[in-house]
Design a protein around this motif. Structure first.
Motif, PDB file in Angstrom:
ATOM      1  N   ASN A 175     -58.549  73.179  15.036  1.00 43.18           N
ATOM      2  CA  ASN A 175     -59.270  74.035  15.978  1.00 43.18           C
ATOM      3  C   ASN A 175     -58.955  73.700  17.435  1.00 43.18           C
ATOM      4  OD1 ASN A 175     -61.392  75.727  14.287  1.00 43.18           O
ATOM      5  ND2 ASN A 175     -61.277  73.699  13.359  1.00 43.18           N
ATOM      6  N   ILE A 176     -57.747  73.226  17.675  1.00 39.52           N
ATOM      7  CA  ILE A 176     -57.349  72.856  19.034  1.00 39.52           C
ATOM      8  C   ILE A 176     -57.377  74.064  19.964  1.00 39.52           C
ATOM      9  CG2 ILE A 176     -55.505  71.895  20.461  1.00 39.52           C
ATOM     10  CD1 ILE A 176     -56.867  69.810  18.672  1.00 39.52           C
ATOM     11  N   ASP A 177     -56.905  75.208  19.493  1.00 43.05           N
ATOM     12  CA  ASP A 177     -56.890  76.410  20.337  1.00 43.05           C
ATOM     13  C   ASP A 177     -58.298  76.788  20.778  1.00 43.05           C
ATOM     14  OD1 ASP A 177     -54.165  76.546  20.115  1.00 43.05           O
ATOM     15  OD2 ASP A 177     -54.155  78.152  18.613  1.00 43.05           O
ATOM     16  N   GLU A 178     -59.244  76.700  19.848  1.00 37.30           N
ATOM     17  CA  GLU A 178     -60.633  77.019  20.176  1.00 37.30           C
ATOM     18  C   GLU A 178     -61.191  76.025  21.187  1.00 37.30           C
ATOM     19  OE1 GLU A 178     -64.036  79.392  19.914  1.00 37.30           O
ATOM     20  OE2 GLU A 178     -62.054  79.721  19.038  1.00 37.30           O
ATOM     21  N   ILE A 179     -60.842  74.760  21.039  1.00 31.49           N
ATOM     22  CA  ILE A 179     -61.290  73.710  21.965  1.00 31.49           C
ATOM     23  C   ILE A 179     -60.746  73.973  23.367  1.00 31.49           C
ATOM     24  CG2 ILE A 179     -61.042  71.247  22.518  1.00 31.49           C
ATOM     25  CD1 ILE A 179     -61.080  70.785  19.406  1.00 31.49           C
ATOM     26  N   ILE A 180     -59.460  74.279  23.461  1.00 33.38           N
ATOM     27  CA  ILE A 180     -58.840  74.568  24.754  1.00 33.38           C
ATOM     28  C   ILE A 180     -59.482  75.791  25.410  1.00 33.38           C
ATOM     29  CG2 ILE A 180     -56.681  75.354  25.843  1.00 33.38           C
ATOM     30  CD1 ILE A 180     -55.183  73.510  23.877  1.00 33.38           C
ATOM     31  N   LYS A 181     -59.815  76.773  24.600  1.00 32.88           N
ATOM     32  CA  LYS A 181     -60.447  77.998  25.104  1.00 32.88           C
ATOM     33  C   LYS A 181     -61.797  77.683  25.738  1.00 32.88           C
ATOM     34  CE  LYS A 181     -62.161  82.473  23.425  1.00 32.88           C
ATOM     35  NZ  LYS A 181     -62.363  83.307  22.201  1.00 32.88           N
ATOM     36  N   ILE A 182     -62.599  76.864  25.087  1.00 32.09           N
ATOM     37  CA  ILE A 182     -63.924  76.514  25.627  1.00 32.09           C
ATOM     38  C   ILE A 182     -63.782  75.693  26.900  1.00 32.09           C
ATOM     39  CG2 ILE A 182     -66.038  75.201  25.208  1.00 32.09           C
ATOM     40  CD1 ILE A 182     -65.840  75.938  22.290  1.00 32.09           C
ATOM     41  N   TYR A 233     -50.622  63.975  20.440  1.00 25.65           N
ATOM     42  CA  TYR A 233     -51.034  64.875  21.510  1.00 25.65           C
ATOM     43  C   TYR A 233     -50.787  66.324  21.126  1.00 25.65           C
ATOM     44  CZ  TYR A 233     -46.045  65.221  22.581  1.00 25.65           C
ATOM     45  OH  TYR A 233     -44.687  65.437  22.490  1.00 25.65           O
ATOM     46  N   TRP A 234     -51.439  67.225  21.877  1.00 30.06           N
ATOM     47  CA  TRP A 234     -51.215  68.665  21.783  1.00 30.06           C
ATOM     48  C   TRP A 234     -50.954  69.178  23.200  1.00 30.06           C
ATOM     49  CZ3 TRP A 234     -54.304  65.896  18.671  1.00 30.06           C
ATOM     50  CH2 TRP A 234     -54.224  66.137  17.292  1.00 30.06           C
ATOM     51  N   GLU A 235     -50.190  70.221  23.286  1.00 28.51           N
ATOM     52  CA  GLU A 235     -49.930  70.826  24.587  1.00 28.51           C
ATOM     53  C   GLU A 235     -51.183  71.573  25.051  1.00 28.51           C
ATOM     54  OE1 GLU A 235     -47.414  70.373  26.417  1.00 28.51           O
ATOM     55  OE2 GLU A 235     -45.873  69.576  25.049  1.00 28.51           O
ATOM     56  N   SER A 236     -51.428  71.531  26.359  1.00 26.34           N
ATOM     57  CA  SER A 236     -52.582  72.219  26.928  1.00 26.34           C
ATOM     58  C   SER A 236     -52.265  72.621  28.364  1.00 26.34           C
ATOM     59  CB  SER A 236     -53.809  71.305  26.904  1.00 26.34           C
ATOM     60  OG  SER A 236     -53.771  70.394  27.993  1.00 26.34           O
ATOM     61  N   PRO A 237     -53.125  73.428  28.996  1.00 29.18           N
ATOM     62  CA  PRO A 237     -52.911  73.773  30.409  1.00 29.18           C
ATOM     63  C   PRO A 237     -52.949  72.563  31.334  1.00 29.18           C
ATOM     64  CG  PRO A 237     -54.473  75.290  29.393  1.00 29.18           C
ATOM     65  CD  PRO A 237     -54.241  74.186  28.411  1.00 29.18           C
ATOM     66  N   TRP A 238     -53.482  71.438  30.831  1.00 27.36           N
ATOM     67  CA  TRP A 238     -53.636  70.234  31.665  1.00 27.36           C
ATOM     68  C   TRP A 238     -52.626  69.146  31.296  1.00 27.36           C
ATOM     69  CZ3 TRP A 238     -57.393  72.006  28.216  1.00 27.36           C
ATOM     70  CH2 TRP A 238     -58.124  73.099  28.712  1.00 27.36           C
ATOM     71  N   GLY A 239     -51.704  69.501  30.425  1.00 31.37           N
ATOM     72  CA  GLY A 239     -50.695  68.557  29.994  1.00 31.37           C
ATOM     73  C   GLY A 239     -50.927  68.107  28.553  1.00 31.37           C
ATOM     74  N   LYS A 240     -50.131  67.154  28.115  1.00 37.04           N
ATOM     75  CA  LYS A 240     -50.230  66.658  26.745  1.00 37.04           C
ATOM     76  C   LYS A 240     -51.483  65.802  26.594  1.00 37.04           C
ATOM     77  CE  LYS A 240     -45.208  66.612  26.182  1.00 37.04           C
ATOM     78  NZ  LYS A 240     -43.994  65.773  26.010  1.00 37.04           N
TER      79      LYS A 240
END
Length: 468
Positions: A116-123, A192-199
């Protein structure tokens, strides 16, 4: 049904968001080791909550997560020269074995944080947009605790109370000591996962907000977990979820009390814990489950092996009662008896106790009251009680113990070398030998049955047997 709501500090009538449906989120394990006896309490207690609501006709959606990425998991992987996925998968499997042993039903949904990483990043992105969170220079993202005016409403702690003990740890780059991590920048060698704030990877608290929201909606009926999660975990979940969505996160918060050893909370950090697996290997799983429901869920439990033995004895008494009742039903006359017995009153009393904030302790008391009354007044008169009455009592007994999730062990497992027909044939031969006063032959047959784990007992209603 009335539930003690930690949020309001009082019992409240349970009114679901949607009639006839109940949405429940239960915080699951961080999977880096075997669960200990303290961990088993919320697992068993809230399994009973689910069972009871279903018994009362609710359509229950029960979500329990697996935290499968965390500092503790990464540390365990390093110790075992493995990787976090191998460790988490291993201990998810081990958890499921223990949960099955405790007769805990699988959740409607068992989401994993890593799914659920995508959902976490969205929140997190939404929280930043609304001014409740900010990204630090190093790639960490923090929740701005002071931005959520109701912070502390679950635990009863004020911002001023928290400020006095707040500290910024080495390596943290945040604006306020009270702020907590939503996203952690990856260190060298970490997953790690990629995100708008980096890995990086999610913080613990945000994982539950994301999974509860995704699978149950913005507002849920009941959120439950151990008392130790009230602060900071559940407090932070409220701040994140309500800061993001602008609506109540959960209407009812239920928290179970601690398991204590020598008056100290059982925990891995204190090193005073026993795993469910090691206790089960010695005493079986069911006495552990019984211990968890023999006290009110909000009361502390003092754990000892002596108490586990007492639970084992109580279960044996219930199993014995069921065996005697099954035997009485089997041998009862089909015609209706002349004995009056108010079966419904026991069901009503059981429901009354369970409706009072899931009082499993008193509900068990009702079951033992039934056992005592039937043992004294019905089974000795089973010859005139009639099959219908005896069957009705047995059906209710199985119904109520089923709601509590006890008496689930297969007592016929020892039956490997002999069939039921062979048992009955030997018992018939023994009865004939006794009739002919051939006591030696009767004893030989008894010993033969005993050698095959079949224990016989002569009663006024006939010879009954138990497979050990």
């Amino acid at each position: 049904m009335k539930i003690y709501n930690t949020l309001t500090n009082k019992k409240q009538e349970f009114v679901p968001i949607e009639d006839g449906k109940a949405k429940i989120y239960a915080c699951g394990p961080t999977v880096y080791n075997y669960i200990h006896v303290g961990n088993s309490r919320p697992i068993c207690v809230f399994d009973v909550l689910r069972r009871y609501l279903e018994y009362m006709g609710y359509d229950v959606t029960f979500v329990q997560n697996f935290t499968d990425i965390d500092d503790k998991i990464i540390k365990k992987a390093t110790e075992e020269k493995s990787d976090f996925m191998t460790v988490s998968r291993k201990y998810i499997d081990e958890y499921k074995k223990d949960a099955a042993g405790l007769n805990v039903r699988e959740a409607t949904i068992h989401p994993k944080a890593t799914e659920n990483i995508d959902e976490i990043i969205k929140i997190i992105s939404e929280l930043i947009k609304k001014g409740h969170a900010y990204a630090a220079e190093n790639g960490d993202v923090y929740f701005s605790t002071r931005s959520f005016k109701e912070y502390g409403k679950l635990s009863g702690q004020t911002i001023d109370d928290l400020q006095s003990g707040a500290r910024i740890k080495v390596g943290e780059i945040k604006k306020d000591p009270l702020d907590f991590a939503l996203w952690k920048a990856a260190k060298e060698g970490e997953p790690y996962w990629e995100s708008p704030w980096g890995k990086g990877r999610p913080g613990w608290h945000i994982e539950c907000s994301a999974m509860a929201g995704k699978y149950l909606g913005k507002t849920i009926d009941i959120h439950c977990g151990g008392q130790d999660l009230i602060f900071p975990h559940h407090e932070n979940e409220i701040a994140q979820s309500e800061g993001c969505n602008g609506v109540d996160f959960a209407h009812y918060w239920m928290h179970n009390g601690y398991i204590n050893v020598n008056s100290q909370k059982m925990s891995k950090s204190l090193g005073n814990f026993f795993t469910v697996r090691e206790i089960a290997e010695k005493y079986g799983y069911e006495p552990i489950r019984y211990l968890m429901i023999a006290s009110h869920y909000r009361s502390p439990i003092n754990f000892s092996e002596e108490i586990i033995m007492q639970c084992k004895s109580a279960l044996e008494r219930l199993y014995k009662f069921r065996e005697n009742l099954e035997f009485a039903v089997k041998n009862a006359a089909e015609s209706a008896g002349k004995i009056e017995f108010d079966i419904a009153s026991y069901k009503n009393k059981f429901i009354e106790k369970m409706n009072d904030d899931l009082n499993t302790a008193d509900a068990l008391g009702v079951i033992f009251e039934l056992v005592k009354n039937v043992n004294m007044n019905i089974i000795p008169k089973s010859g005139i009680a009639g099959k219908a009455l005896l069957s009705g009592i047995l059906e209710l007994f199985n119904e109520l113990t089923g709601v509590l999730g006890i008496l689930y062990e297969d007592k016929t497992q020892g039956q490997k070398s002999i069939s039921e027909d062979e048992i009955k044939e030997l018992i018939d031969k023994r009865n004939l030998a006794r009739k002919e006063k051939n006591w030696q032959r009767a004893d030989e047959i008894r010993d033969e049955l005993k050698s095959k784990n079949v224990i016989i007992e002569d009663t006024p209603q006939g010879t009954k047997y138990t497979i050990k």
